[in-house]
Structure formats: structure tokens, C-alpha cells
Design a protein around this motif. Structure first.
Motif, PDB file in Angstrom:
ATOM      1  N   SER A 106      67.587 -74.691  57.549  1.00  0.00           N
ATOM      2  CA  SER A 106      68.636 -75.182  58.441  1.00  0.00           C
ATOM      3  C   SER A 106      68.067 -75.522  59.815  1.00  0.00           C
ATOM      4  CB  SER A 106      69.761 -74.143  58.563  1.00  0.00           C
ATOM      5  OG  SER A 106      69.267 -72.918  59.070  1.00  0.00           O
ATOM      6  N   GLY A 107      67.105 -74.694  60.281  1.00  0.00           N
ATOM      7  CA  GLY A 107      66.468 -74.966  61.566  1.00  0.00           C
ATOM      8  C   GLY A 107      65.676 -76.261  61.529  1.00  0.00           C
ATOM      9  N   ARG A 108      64.950 -76.496  60.440  1.00  0.00           N
ATOM     10  CA  ARG A 108      64.175 -77.734  60.313  1.00  0.00           C
ATOM     11  C   ARG A 108      65.100 -78.938  60.182  1.00  0.00           C
ATOM     12  NH1 ARG A 108      61.175 -74.132  57.105  1.00  0.00           N
ATOM     13  NH2 ARG A 108      62.137 -74.925  55.182  1.00  0.00           N
ATOM     14  N   ASP A 160      79.591 -79.235  55.916  1.00  0.00           N
ATOM     15  CA  ASP A 160      78.913 -78.262  55.060  1.00  0.00           C
ATOM     16  C   ASP A 160      77.583 -78.831  54.575  1.00  0.00           C
ATOM     17  OD1 ASP A 160      78.644 -75.826  53.828  1.00  0.00           O
ATOM     18  OD2 ASP A 160      79.787 -76.365  52.040  1.00  0.00           O
ATOM     19  N   ALA A 161      76.833 -79.403  55.550  1.00  0.00           N
ATOM     20  CA  ALA A 161      75.653 -80.197  55.209  1.00  0.00           C
ATOM     21  C   ALA A 161      74.324 -79.493  55.447  1.00  0.00           C
ATOM     22  CB  ALA A 161      75.683 -81.500  56.025  1.00  0.00           C
ATOM     23  N   TRP A 162      74.348 -78.184  55.717  1.00  0.00           N
ATOM     24  CA  TRP A 162      73.102 -77.481  56.024  1.00  0.00           C
ATOM     25  C   TRP A 162      72.139 -77.450  54.843  1.00  0.00           C
ATOM     26  CZ3 TRP A 162      71.901 -76.830  60.859  1.00  0.00           C
ATOM     27  CH2 TRP A 162      72.908 -76.683  61.820  1.00  0.00           C
ATOM     28  N   THR A 163      72.649 -77.544  53.634  1.00  0.00           N
ATOM     29  CA  THR A 163      71.776 -77.527  52.454  1.00  0.00           C
ATOM     30  C   THR A 163      71.694 -78.889  51.785  1.00  0.00           C
ATOM     31  OG1 THR A 163      73.628 -76.831  51.042  1.00  0.00           O
ATOM     32  CG2 THR A 163      72.250 -75.092  51.995  1.00  0.00           C
ATOM     33  N   LEU A 164      72.286 -79.904  52.412  1.00  0.00           N
ATOM     34  CA  LEU A 164      72.276 -81.250  51.841  1.00  0.00           C
ATOM     35  C   LEU A 164      71.051 -82.019  52.335  1.00  0.00           C
ATOM     36  CD1 LEU A 164      76.067 -82.170  52.144  1.00  0.00           C
ATOM     37  CD2 LEU A 164      74.831 -81.225  50.181  1.00  0.00           C
ATOM     38  N   ARG A 215      68.502 -84.612  54.194  1.00  0.00           N
ATOM     39  CA  ARG A 215      68.461 -85.177  55.533  1.00  0.00           C
ATOM     40  C   ARG A 215      69.068 -86.578  55.526  1.00  0.00           C
ATOM     41  NH1 ARG A 215      64.986 -81.384  55.153  1.00  0.00           N
ATOM     42  NH2 ARG A 215      64.050 -80.304  56.925  1.00  0.00           N
ATOM     43  N   GLY A 216      69.752 -86.883  56.608  1.00  0.00           N
ATOM     44  CA  GLY A 216      70.418 -88.182  56.685  1.00  0.00           C
ATOM     45  C   GLY A 216      71.877 -88.144  56.259  1.00  0.00           C
ATOM     46  N   THR A 217      72.339 -86.989  55.757  1.00  0.00           N
ATOM     47  CA  THR A 217      73.734 -86.878  55.308  1.00  0.00           C
ATOM     48  C   THR A 217      74.707 -87.144  56.456  1.00  0.00           C
ATOM     49  OG1 THR A 217      73.135 -85.302  53.575  1.00  0.00           O
ATOM     50  CG2 THR A 217      75.450 -85.353  54.257  1.00  0.00           C
ATOM     51  N   VAL A 218      74.372 -86.668  57.660  1.00  0.00           N
ATOM     52  CA  VAL A 218      75.275 -86.840  58.808  1.00  0.00           C
ATOM     53  C   VAL A 218      74.914 -88.076  59.642  1.00  0.00           C
ATOM     54  CG1 VAL A 218      75.810 -84.391  58.935  1.00  0.00           C
ATOM     55  CG2 VAL A 218      73.904 -85.301  60.281  1.00  0.00           C
ATOM     56  N   ALA A 219      74.016 -88.908  59.132  1.00  0.00           N
ATOM     57  CA  ALA A 219      73.609 -90.117  59.873  1.00  0.00           C
ATOM     58  C   ALA A 219      74.781 -91.036  60.210  1.00  0.00           C
ATOM     59  CB  ALA A 219      72.542 -90.879  59.096  1.00  0.00           C
ATOM     60  N   PRO A 220      75.783 -91.185  59.335  1.00  0.00           N
ATOM     61  CA  PRO A 220      76.910 -92.061  59.700  1.00  0.00           C
ATOM     62  C   PRO A 220      77.627 -91.618  60.974  1.00  0.00           C
ATOM     63  CG  PRO A 220      76.919 -91.681  57.342  1.00  0.00           C
ATOM     64  CD  PRO A 220      75.866 -90.771  57.921  1.00  0.00           C
TER      65      PRO A 220
END
Length: 199
Positions: free
Chosen positions: A155-157, A111-115, A117-122
């Protein structure tokens, strides 16, 4: 006693980049076919990252078309768990098609579309590490996102930034990086060529 030379093929890591309908998947499949043919009993594992949606008939048709054109002997794995964990299982040749749909699923699941950048880096770091440790040939199909216009939505960016960052990290650890344009492969990096033939 003198040790016998090891003539087993070294792991080969290939990143195949391209735009939509560029022919990148077909190119990766042809390389996999060639690699498996050179082995005595080459096992090819096709890792499909696209999630099925019964409400989207066009998407279902696209997935089925990909499946029909693959050789029947290939093993297909549809991702419902960690991609790094899937890559840790042995196979002679593995195709991952593609990383764009995988990353979309990772962002959805977190649920990271509004979080930030780098949230899903792990998750990306874990994938890069799994590619480095892969014991067979691995072909990673991924969208090249640096040529399009800047998306009009956040979300696109976010996707464009995260995908570009992941592509860069994978390119750094892969032996070969190929850009496919209009079905034509352009070699961007080939460390095996520079080092000469390996046995």
C-alpha cells in the motif's frame, strides 16, 4: 469600435511540493494572502482534504491548528465530494491542502489498495482537467514522495507511485512549481517569468 484591453489577472496555477513539516502549507497560504491583497475584493477559498476522525485526537488537533492560523475572512470547504467539482466553482484564489490526503481518500473510497496501479488514474485525470479549466488562482499543496526510502508495504509503494505520477501530471500543466525545504521556497518552474509580466 476598438475593444478595450482586458486588464483582469490571468488564472495562475501553482503546485507547491514539500516533505512533511517542510512549510509547504504555510508558503501556499502566504502566496494566497498576497494574491488576494492585490485584488479589490479577493475571495480566498481553502479546500481542506483531510477527513476528520473522532478517534484520532492528534489528527483532529492538527486540522484545528491549520484552521486557527488561517485568516477568518477565508472560506473553508471540507471535501466530502469530488475535488474536481469543487474546483469548478468560482473563487478568486483557491488553496487545496493537501493532495496526499485527497489521494488517500480516493484510494480508500475505491477500495483500491490491493488493485493494480493506475486504478485511480481517472480521478487524477479529472483533477488535472479541472486545474487547467480553473478561472482563478489555484494553489495545490502536495507531498514530494520521491526522496524517501521505498516503503516496505504494498500500500505504501502504491501510494508513492500514484502520488508521484499525479504530481508529474500537475507539474506539466501548472504555471509555477515550487519545492519547499525547511520553510524555504525553491522555484522549479515559472512560465510567467519566462513570458514576462502580464496585464
Amino acid at each position: 469600435m476598438t475593444a478595450r484591453p482586458d486588464h483582469s489577472p490571468k488564472p495562475l496555477r501553482v503546485l507547491v511540493l514539500g516533505g512533511t513539516r517542510s512549510g509547504k502549507s504555510a508558503y501556499a497560504e502566504s502566496v494566497a494572502q498576497s494574491c488576494s491583497s492585490s485584488l479589490e475584493r479577493g475571495r480566498v477559498r481553502y479546500v481542506a482534504t483531510g477527513r476528520r476522525d473522532p478517534n484520532d485526537a492528534d489528527w483532529q488537533d492538527r486540522i484545528d491548528a491549520h484552521r486557527r492560523r488561517r485568516p477568518h475572512a477565508w472560506e473553508t470547504t471540507e471535501i466530502f465530494e469530488s475535488l474536481p467539482a469543487t474546483l469548478s466553482a468560482e473563487a478568486d484564489v483557491t488553496i487545496v491542502d493537501d493532495l496526499g490526503t485527497w489521494l488517500t481518500g480516493v484510494i480508500d473510497d475505491g477500495d483500491a489498495w490491493t488493485l493494480p496501479r493506475g486504478t485511480v488514474a481517472p480521478e487524477g485525470d479529472a483533477l488535472v482537467d479541472a486545474v487547467v479549466r480553473c478561472t482563478g488562482t489555484v494553489l495545490l499543496v502536495s507531498p514530494e514522495v520521491g526522496w524517501g526510502v521505498i516503503p516496505s508495504t504494498r500500500s505504501g509503494r502504491l501510494f508513492q507511485d500514484e502520488m508521484g505520477s499525479l504530481n508529474g501530471r500537475l507539474a506539466a500543466v501548472c504555471d509555477r512549481v515550487v519545492l519547499v525545504v525547511a520553510g524555504l521556497p525553491l522555484m522549479l518552474k515559472d512560465t510567467r517569468e519566462q513570458a514576462g509580466p502580464t496585464r
